[in-house]
Structure formats: C-alpha cells, structure tokens
Design an enzyme around this catalytic site. Sequence first.
Site, PDB file in Angstrom:
ATOM      1  N   GLU A   1      13.292 -15.695   7.377  1.00 19.03           N
ATOM      2  CA  GLU A   1      13.074 -16.426   8.916  1.00 19.03           C
ATOM      3  C   GLU A   1      13.420 -15.777  10.321  1.00 19.03           C
ATOM      4  OE1 GLU A   1      15.479 -16.938   6.561  1.00 19.03           O
ATOM      5  OE2 GLU A   1      17.872 -16.484   8.017  1.00 19.03           O
TER       6      GLU A   1
ATOM      7  N   GLU B   1      12.786 -22.213   7.577  1.00 15.43           N
ATOM      8  CA  GLU B   1      12.557 -21.614   8.188  1.00 15.43           C
ATOM      9  C   GLU B   1      12.399 -21.288   9.394  1.00 15.43           C
ATOM     10  OE1 GLU B   1      13.348 -18.561   6.023  1.00 15.43           O
ATOM     11  OE2 GLU B   1      12.619 -19.659   4.030  1.00 15.43           O
TER      12      GLU B   1
ATOM     13  N   HIS C   1      15.904 -22.698  11.264  1.00 14.03           N
ATOM     14  CA  HIS C   1      16.672 -21.417  10.509  1.00 14.03           C
ATOM     15  C   HIS C   1      16.593 -20.866  12.180  1.00 14.03           C
ATOM     16  CE1 HIS C   1      18.311 -20.169   6.658  1.00 14.03           C
ATOM     17  NE2 HIS C   1      17.297 -20.093   5.824  1.00 14.03           N
TER      18      HIS C   1
HETATM   19  N1  PHE Z   1      17.434 -16.224   4.395  1.00 13.40           N
HETATM   20  C1  PHE Z   1      16.032 -16.478   3.669  1.00 13.40           C
HETATM   21  C2  PHE Z   1      16.022 -18.141   3.489  1.00 13.40           C
HETATM   22  O1  PHE Z   1      17.314 -18.805   3.073  1.00 13.40           O
HETATM   23  C3  PHE Z   1      15.984 -16.144   2.103  1.00 13.40           C
HETATM   24  C4  PHE Z   1      16.424 -14.489   1.715  1.00 13.40           C
HETATM   25  C5  PHE Z   1      17.185 -13.387   1.544  1.00 13.40           C
HETATM   26  C6  PHE Z   1      14.740 -13.924   1.757  1.00 13.40           C
HETATM   27  C7  PHE Z   1      17.272 -13.501   1.245  1.00 13.40           C
HETATM   28  C8  PHE Z   1      14.448 -12.640   1.750  1.00 13.40           C
HETATM   29  C9  PHE Z   1      16.143 -11.961   1.729  1.00 13.40           C
HETATM   30  O2  PHE Z   1      14.892 -18.782   3.966  1.00 13.40           O
HETATM   31 ZN    ZN Z   2      17.811 -20.300   4.036  1.00  7.46          ZN
END
Ligand code: PHE
Ligand code: ZN
Length: 850
Positions: A257, A291, A294
């Site tokens: 995100e 995403e 987020h």
């Molecule tokens: N934060 C991302 C999600 O939940 C997941 C993610 C974590 C991607 C770590 C890459 C590395 O959409």
């Molecule tokens: Zn996420």
Amino acid sequence: MAKDTPQTFYLKDYTPFGFDVESVHLTFRLTPETTRVLSKIRFAPKPDAADKTFFLHGEDLQLISAKIDGETVTPELIEGGLKCDVPSAPFTWEAEVEINPAGNTALEGLYMSNRMYCTQCEAEGFRKITYYPDRPDVMSTFTVRIEGDEPVMLSNGNPAGAGEGWAEWHDPWPKPAYLFALVAGDLVNHPGSFTTKSGKEVELNIWVRPGDEGKCAFGMEALKKSMKWDEDVYGLEYDLELFNIVAVDDFNMGAMENKGLNIFNSSCVLASPETSTDANFERIEAIIAHEYFHNWTGNRITCRDWFQLCLKEGLTVFRDAQFTADMRSEPVKRIDDVITLRARQFPEDNGPLAHPPRPEQFQEINNFYTATVYEKGAEVIGMLKRLVGDENYYKALKLYFERHDGQACTIEDWLKVFEDATGRDLQQFKLWYSQAGTPRVKVSEDYAGGTYTLTFEQSTPPTPGQPDKAPRVIPMAVGLLSPNGDEVRATEVLELTEAKQSFTFEGLASKPVPSILREFSAPVILERETTNAERAFLLAHDTDPFNRWEAGNALAKETRVAMVLDGAAPDAAYLDALEKLVRDDDQDPAFRALVLSPPSQSDIAQTLHERGYTPDPQKIYDAAETFTQTLAQQLETSLPRLYAATTVEGLYSPDAESAGKRALNGRILSLLTRLDGGDQAARQYAAADNMTQQYAALAALLKAEKGEVQSRAFFDQWQDDRLVMDKWFALQIACAAPEKTAATAKALTQHALFDMKNPNRFRAVFGALAGNHAGFHHASGEGYQLLADNLIALDKLNPQTTARMCAAFQTWKRYDAGRQSLIRAQLSRIAGTEGLSRDTNEMVTRILDA
Ligand code: PHE
Ligand code: ZN
C-alpha cells in the site's frame, strides 16, 4: 551478535526515537549494480528525549560519504546501522550510499524484477536503501529525485517535475519509511480517473509491462469501486492528485500500500477472461480494495511499532471483507472467510506458531505477517462491531479518524476510541489482542416447563509462552427454531464473559432446535453433542445461511470421520440432503457449490486430532475418494441435466452471479468425470473460451488421470504467460495421487520454466505440494524431503519466502511417530544449515520447540 543467539525484540521495550525528522530529500542515480542513493534529511533533537542516541538503521549499504551541516563526518558503523555524534540543535544529515538492485534476490529494499526497478520497504526494507530511522513512528514528508534512462520513473505523492533523464516527486503527507516506493522501467499505463465526493479529480493509472495492457480494465474498475465505497460507507476521500498501481512479477507478498504508489504482485492485479479464473477475479478485486483502503487505515493513521501490525491489517482486512460482501454475496463471503480462517489461522493458533494478534516479541517481523494478525485481527473487529452495534461502530471509527489522523498508533488508542464513543469498558475484550489460541466453547442445553436454557463453558488450551488463559468476551449469536422449522427466536447476541454461563429463553411451547454461533460471530471452536438428524434439519431450515452451510459442513465432517475411524459407509441421510440441495434451483448456485465442496483433508485431520485420534492421511484420502464416488453415483441420473442447467453460455463476465453458477457447474463436472471417464470434461476443455472453464476441465481430467493431452495443449497455449503457467505447475501437483505427488513436484522443479527466484513459481510448486495433504504426508517422507531441500536452497536467495513456507510443517505433531520423526529430521536439517537466515531460523526453531 553471535549467530546462535539471535536478538529478540519486545513490545515492552518501546522507546520513542530521540529526533523529529522534518523533511527527507532523496536522489537516486539508477544503474542495475551500482545505484547511488543520496539522502538529505533534516533532524531536530527532541528536547525531552529519554534516549538521545543518534542511531540510523542500515543493511547491505556501502557508505560513500556522510556530512552534518555540510561538514564531513565519520559515523561509527555497527551491526544493523550506524551511530554518530550530532549537534544538540536541528541539523542536516547527508549521506551517499551505493546499493546493488540487480543482485538483490531477497526482493526487499530496491531490487530488479524483469529489468524493472522496484522497491519493497515494509516492514524493514528501507534500511537497505539508505541509512534512516526505519521505524513506523518516525514520519516525514519525502521529496524524491530519480535520475536514470528509464522511460517511466515513479515515486510517492504528486509529480513535481520531469525532464530528459530525471523525474521528481513530492509527497505532502508525512509517512513512515515503510511506505516509501520507487518504480522505474519500460512501462505502459492503463489510465482512468475518479472524481471524489468533494469534486476533486484524481488521475488513476495501472502500470504494466508492454503486452499486459489488456489485463488492466478489471483492476481499474475495482479501484474506482473501492474509492466510491470508502466514501459512501466510511466517508473517507482520497487525498492526492494521483493514484498509481504497478504490477511486478517478482514479489514476496500479494501487494503493498505505498502512499499513492501501490505495488502489486502481478498475480493480484492482472486479469483477463482468457487467463484468470473467477476466483482470481474476486481476489484481485479484494486486494485492490485492501491496498486502497490502507490509504486511511495504515497510511494516514499508521502503527507506532510493528507489534501493532494488526491495527492496520486487521482493520483493513475487515474493511475489504465488508466491501466484497457489498459487491457480491454477504453469506457467501462469510462462508469463504470462515473456510480460510479454519484452514490457515486455526492450525496456526493451535500449534507451535500460535501468537496473539498483537504479539509481544519477535526476532524477525516478516514472520508475523500471519493469518492471526490479518484474519483473526479482522475477526476481533467483527466481534467488536457486533458487541457495540453498527451505529456505535461507525461513530467510533469517525472518532478514530478525527483523533488520530497523522499519528502512529497502538491497539490501546484504537480501543480507547471505542470506549469513548460508546461508554463501554473494553478491558476484558482486550484479551483478544493479547491471548493466543482458539477458545473452545462447550454448549449444553436444558428444557423444562417452557423454559429453554443454554449453558456455555469456555476454555483456551495453552499456547507457547501462555499456559493459562482468562475467559474472554465472546459474542454468541443465537436463534431458536421450532421443530416444524419456524424461527421462534430471532438472532440475539449473547455476551459470554465468564468461564461458565447460562442463558434462558422463556415461553417456548416445545423444545427448540438452537442455531448457535450464527454468522460465525466469534472465532471459536464450538463443541456440542448433537445428532446428524438435527444437523440435517438445520441444513434444511436454518434462516441463517452461514449456519445452514455450517450444518452441512458438520455433516460432511461427521461422515468422513466415521468412514475413517470405523470404515463406515457414507451417511445415507447426508447424501440425500446433498442431492435435494443440489437440485433445489431456489437456492443460490454459489451457496450450493459451497455445500457441495468437501471439507479439506487437512480439516479432517485437524478434527481427528482435536478428538484425540492420530490422523492417517492415506485413510482420510481414501474416505474422500469413496465419498465423492458414492455421491457421484447417487446423483448419476441427474448429473447431465444439472451440468447443462448450470453451464453459463455467452460472453464471459466475472460477476458474482455468473461466477456462482460456474462454481456449481465445476463441482458437477468433477462428479460427472468420475462416471463418464472424462468425456464431458474433454468436451468442455475443447470448447472453453475462458480460464474458469478451461481450468475446471483440466483439473477434473488431471484428477481422473485422463488429462495428459490437455495438459500438453495447455502448456503449448500458455507457455509465454507466467501467471497461467503458475496454474499449470500447481494443478498437476494438486491433482496428483498421494503416491505420485512428490515425484510430480520433483519433476516439475527440473522443468525449464521452474524458477527458484520467482516467488509465485516457487509457491505454485511447493504451495501445491504442501496443500496436497495425503501426497505431502505420504509415508515415504519424500514430500518432506523435497520441500526441505528446496527451502534450504531458497533461503540463500530469499529468506522471507522461505520462512513463510516453513509453516507447511507446523502441524507435524498431529501425526504418527513415524511421520513425526521424518519431519523432525527435515526440520533439524534446515535448522542446522550453515548461514541460515534469521527469518528461517526463527520459524524452524519455533516449530521444532513444539
Ligand atoms: N502491507 C501489505 C498488505 O497487507 C502486505 C505486505 C507486507 C507486503 C510486507 C509486502 C511486505 O497489503
Ligand atoms: Zn494490508
């Protein structure tokens, strides 16, 4: 730090960084092997800081030079970063480092995928780009200049200028470094636009490699729907002029995100009818929404530290589930989610890797992007919403955004908002965040003189580091049916707060049939003595669709368990119930497909284990085969008619209704293939003009060991399409008979298109191996050995994906002594590997410690 004493980080040790970061300027001079990163960062010491150490994280960086206020300094390079003496007044830090994107196979930091530069910084990847306080509670605005000869060069925020060989970006919203992103390469865009509710025009783009332009339209629509939905339901508007999505082929996770520049695993954004199944379309829509959501839950309000990960992930999963329920079918989405929860989170929560949604310690944070943090984190929010009611929920969320916009928060902040908005004390509820393990709830009933009593007893088994558990608040949604099938009490949410608690219902003319844990109102395991007759009654009459499915699922499980343990024949009443349902055209096809889908074999293994038996994977497999064969025979006369009636003709559309019909059609085809030797499947394969039907036909044929011709044709047709080839790799292993599974997987690792460095391809092969229950756990132990060999090899290239795949071994203590010793040997071999990564070491150690 010596290798055998890896550092552990604790929630209780949190201390704020001693400096504010007022601004960050970065310049990238891109070349594949020797990229230079110049940083210019304005720091201001916090007058009241307890810890005044100037420590910047940094890993795999070659420091070229460092300056403070223009004067060269010589920082002390230490494990994981650097320290430096700094002025006590605000100062400008400048550093130049060199990094090697082309050599970065870990896919963390700045790396190259198919000649494209891209970044992945969550959780702690920014420290592989430059020296920085790489922690989510340090937020700043970023200005980025990219120099290079790539046609497209992107970063976060809004464009701030571009010319021959350079581009500049400015992100006005302060953000933690984990949300930084840069992409550069030969890319083409699928454009779109969205007008926000306050009338601001936002430019949208999906960027892909030339050739993939035709696979962006669905993702673009999903993005617009998400933007609209977040305005309508949560009142949240987008906050930049531009929103970019980029598809990359090599990516450890689903998507990321990054502010204004989401980066997606290409499997989670590229879609076309010819190359994507209905399930792919649904998942893509959900991930794009996730995403996008987020932007508020994660970016505008972020996490104070990584222990709070579920603050953003649980909430965002909850929000994307609401979105999918609104776009598609609410009960079907709920059933799908519970199936996933039981398949992924329950084994985790009831095994050596169990941890609370908010863990209190870790060695490697990448190992905590788990089903517990994500899916159980979302379940906890669902319970909270059910307890306070819809109106209070949205009131609390409104307060959350007002109070905490621009901040890095904790679970305490989150719960305080609910307490303040509703006046409710959430002290006990908070245990859901700190206690691991799935609660068991035992239900007993009593009926006398018109009064019906339900008694609940809750307990949670010990988990690593948590021997004793206190009772939690459990919202138990219950309805009562009269024996003639009428609902005599509509759904009511009973609040369990004690270890043992009774609830009475007065004025009932006869003993009712209870429908308990409607909509799966809490992530618990219900234990209740009941009969198959009562389950069949609920399958036919319950007004709660989730519990109707649940009753069918319980029947399916009981039948399997009896077949495995006593060699029983498939339960006739259950087969009749299934037959009735499958022919009932008043029922939603998607729902019928779900009821017709057998519980997974690992689910049966888990059930046997819970009841004190040692599961035998081969017997579970045999029972599944016998059951499906018997069901096919029972339905024999109606299958051709049902197949015809559920075939979706005409132009393919991925909408929920057509997808539901195709799902049912696919189930019927798989049954039909057991009787007709694959004739219908071969016809369907030949005629298919979309991947859903082509894939369903190929799966049915491979399962029947009749798919050689089609498998070769599939390869010839799709060998240039990476994502479709992932399906081809996975399907052969998923459909292989137990004694052939490991050999099939092994042969595929020798295939010219097997690529260890591509996580999608690695997961296609080894995810399918681990997912083929009887094949992976075949008594030969070949499956275990093959996986271990490849995990050891992959760990040198990509620790993060290796560590995640170790979870395939987490259930090892369920099985017999022979299998346990085979698995233990493989786990010990991995653990003993020279130079093993911190990621993988932590995972195998935790699994072995079971
Ligand atoms: N934060 C991302 C999600 O939940 C997941 C993610 C974590 C991607 C770590 C890459 C590395 O959409
Ligand atoms: Zn996420």
